[in-house]
Design a protein around this motif. Structure first.
Motif, short mmCIF file in Angstrom:
data_model
loop_
_atom_site.label_atom_id
_atom_site.label_comp_id
_atom_site.label_asym_id
_atom_site.label_seq_id
_atom_site.Cartn_x
_atom_site.Cartn_y
_atom_site.Cartn_z
N PRO A 72 0.84 -1.19 0.00
CA PRO A 72 0.00 0.00 0.00
C PRO A 72 0.87 1.24 0.00
CG PRO A 72 0.03 -1.04 2.17
CD PRO A 72 0.72 -1.98 1.23
N ALA A 73 0.57 2.17 -0.89
CA ALA A 73 1.40 3.37 -0.99
C ALA A 73 0.57 4.49 -1.60
CB ALA A 73 2.64 3.10 -1.84
N GLU A 74 0.97 5.71 -1.30
CA GLU A 74 0.26 6.87 -1.82
C GLU A 74 0.44 7.00 -3.32
OE1 GLU A 74 0.21 11.75 -1.09
OE2 GLU A 74 1.54 10.43 0.07
N HIS A 75 1.64 6.70 -3.80
CA HIS A 75 1.93 6.78 -5.23
C HIS A 75 2.56 5.46 -5.67
CE1 HIS A 75 1.16 11.10 -5.09
NE2 HIS A 75 2.01 11.18 -4.06
N ARG A 76 2.06 4.92 -6.78
CA ARG A 76 2.62 3.67 -7.29
C ARG A 76 2.47 3.63 -8.80
NH1 ARG A 76 1.51 -0.30 -4.21
NH2 ARG A 76 2.37 -1.75 -5.72
N LEU A 129 6.35 17.69 -5.97
CA LEU A 129 5.96 17.64 -4.58
C LEU A 129 5.61 19.03 -4.06
CD1 LEU A 129 8.64 15.09 -3.32
CD2 LEU A 129 6.38 14.67 -4.31
N ALA A 130 5.06 19.08 -2.86
CA ALA A 130 4.55 20.34 -2.30
C ALA A 130 5.65 21.38 -2.13
CB ALA A 130 3.87 20.07 -0.96
N SER A 182 6.84 0.67 -9.05
CA SER A 182 7.39 1.35 -7.88
C SER A 182 6.26 1.81 -6.96
CB SER A 182 8.23 2.56 -8.30
OG SER A 182 9.34 2.14 -9.07
N ALA A 183 6.58 1.94 -5.68
CA ALA A 183 5.60 2.37 -4.69
C ALA A 183 6.30 3.26 -3.67
CB ALA A 183 4.97 1.17 -4.01
N VAL A 184 5.73 4.43 -3.43
CA VAL A 184 6.37 5.39 -2.53
C VAL A 184 5.30 6.19 -1.78
CG1 VAL A 184 6.56 7.17 -4.31
CG2 VAL A 184 8.12 7.21 -2.36
N ASP A 185 5.58 6.47 -0.51
CA ASP A 185 4.75 7.36 0.29
C ASP A 185 5.47 8.69 0.46
OD1 ASP A 185 2.36 5.98 0.94
OD2 ASP A 185 3.47 4.72 2.34
N VAL A 186 4.72 9.79 0.45
CA VAL A 186 5.25 11.12 0.69
C VAL A 186 4.72 11.58 2.04
CG1 VAL A 186 5.37 13.51 -0.13
CG2 VAL A 186 5.31 11.61 -1.78
N ARG A 187 5.63 11.83 2.98
CA ARG A 187 5.24 12.21 4.33
C ARG A 187 5.97 13.49 4.73
NH1 ARG A 187 5.88 6.15 7.06
NH2 ARG A 187 4.29 5.12 5.77
N PHE A 188 5.37 14.60 4.38
CA PHE A 188 5.93 15.90 4.75
C PHE A 188 5.23 16.40 6.01
CE2 PHE A 188 7.60 17.65 0.42
CZ PHE A 188 8.34 16.49 0.25
N ALA A 230 8.63 18.67 10.73
CA ALA A 230 9.99 18.30 11.13
C ALA A 230 10.86 17.85 9.97
CB ALA A 230 9.94 17.20 12.19
N GLN A 231 10.26 17.24 8.93
CA GLN A 231 11.06 16.71 7.84
C GLN A 231 10.22 16.52 6.59
OE1 GLN A 231 12.51 12.72 8.68
NE2 GLN A 231 10.49 11.96 9.25
N ARG A 232 10.92 16.36 5.46
CA ARG A 232 10.29 15.98 4.19
C ARG A 232 10.76 14.55 3.91
NH1 ARG A 232 12.83 20.43 0.50
NH2 ARG A 232 14.51 20.15 2.01
N LEU A 233 9.86 13.59 4.06
CA LEU A 233 10.24 12.18 4.02
C LEU A 233 9.53 11.46 2.89
CD1 LEU A 233 11.66 9.71 5.37
CD2 LEU A 233 9.56 9.43 6.73
N LEU A 234 10.31 10.68 2.12
CA LEU A 234 9.76 9.72 1.16
C LEU A 234 10.06 8.33 1.70
CD1 LEU A 234 11.04 11.21 -2.25
CD2 LEU A 234 8.94 11.77 -1.00
#
Length: 282
Positions: A65-69, A80-81, A92-98, A101-105
């Motif tokens: 499960p991922a936000e973008h795949r 990205l924002a 590919s599958a990736v989550d974006v978690r901004f 505190a951080q900008r995380l993929l």
């Protein structure tokens, strides 16, 4: 048994071969095995059967499960924002978690190319990629990250630098023009980065004296089904530029240029590369 048609200089007689293969497929099987077609067939259509979510197929990464795949053979570019650019490779599958505190993929599967932008937030937020057994921190950079099947993660830096931090090892800064692989316990020796590693962003697979076995493994990431290579031709060296958006054409190019045939089963779902003139039973 017919051979795979080479890359044609005139219209390829694939449709007639496809009709003949379809007619053969409608007949009852005779003898111990089904016929194996060496004629290049039209693009494979998946069999109509249920496949449980998360099951690995043909050595490909499990679905997560991922936000973008992306699907097999698909590529996608996102802004990205914060203005950074993210390009996803096939499967590919990736989550974006901004957050504040951080900008995380979080890279679950496949490969990405990242081109970071300066953070627009008032407080500095580091740009990080979590993949496999560690975390990467971008230091104003353009870099690629790829999850590999054996559990390692490959990273190549083309601009700026990236800090690589394994879960249970000391961190190191990977400068521009270098690449490495890492796992939870450490980082491998640095080596010169190869821009051909991201030729997929332009829809190309670039090979420079690549072993056929490695070429087939890479091409299979962009093609539904299974693509294998017999040991007899595994060491054959392949060079050239190949279009990832048409893997059927790539197989025709191989047959035209190198002493190999492509044996096809299940209407193109299962492909085996063999030495030319080898007779194979399905």
């Amino acid at each position: 048994m017919r051979t795979l048609a080479p890359e044609p200089s005139r219209p390829c007689p694939c449709l007639g071969a496809r009709r003949a293969a379809d007619e053969q497929a409608r007949r009852p099987a005779v003898g111990a095995g089904h016929a194996v077609a060496r004629t290049f067939l039209a693009p494979w259509q998946p069999p109509r059967r249920h496949r449980p979510a998360g099951r690995a197929v043909g050595g490909r990464a499990r679905e997560a499960p991922a936000e973008h795949r992306t699907a097999t053979g698909e590529r996608r570019e996102l802004q990205l924002a914060d203005g950074s650019r993210l390009t996803l490779d096939t499967a590919s599958a990736v989550d974006v978690r901004f957050d504040a505190a951080q900008r995380l993929l979080v890279l679950h599967a496949g490969a990405i190319l990242v081109a970071t932008a300066p953070d627009t937030a008032a407080a500095h937020r580091p740009f990080r990629v979590q993949a496999g057994g560690g975390t990467l921190e971008a230091l104003g950079t353009r870099f690629s990250v790829r999850r590999e099947e054996e559990g390692a993660t490959a990273v190549a830096v083309f601009e700026g630098a990236v800090r690589v931090t394994p879960e249970r090892g000391a961190s190191r800064v990977l400068p521009a023009g270098q690449q490495t692989r890492f796992g939870a316990d450490g980082i491998e020796a640095f080596a010169p980065a190869d821009e051909s590693r991201v030729a997929w962003t332009r829809g190309m697979l670039l090979a420079d004296a690549m072993r056929l076995a490695d070429f087939a493994a890479e091409l299979s990431r962009y093609r539904p089904g299974a693509l294998h290579c017999e040991a007899a031709v595994a060491g054959l060296r392949i060079s050239g530029a190949f279009p990832l958006d048409d893997t059927d054409r790539v197989l025709r190019m191989l047959v035209s240029t190198y002493p190999v045939d492509a044996l096809m089963r299940l209407r193109g779902y299962w492909v085996t590369l063999v030495a030319r003139n080898i007779s194979t039973q399905g």
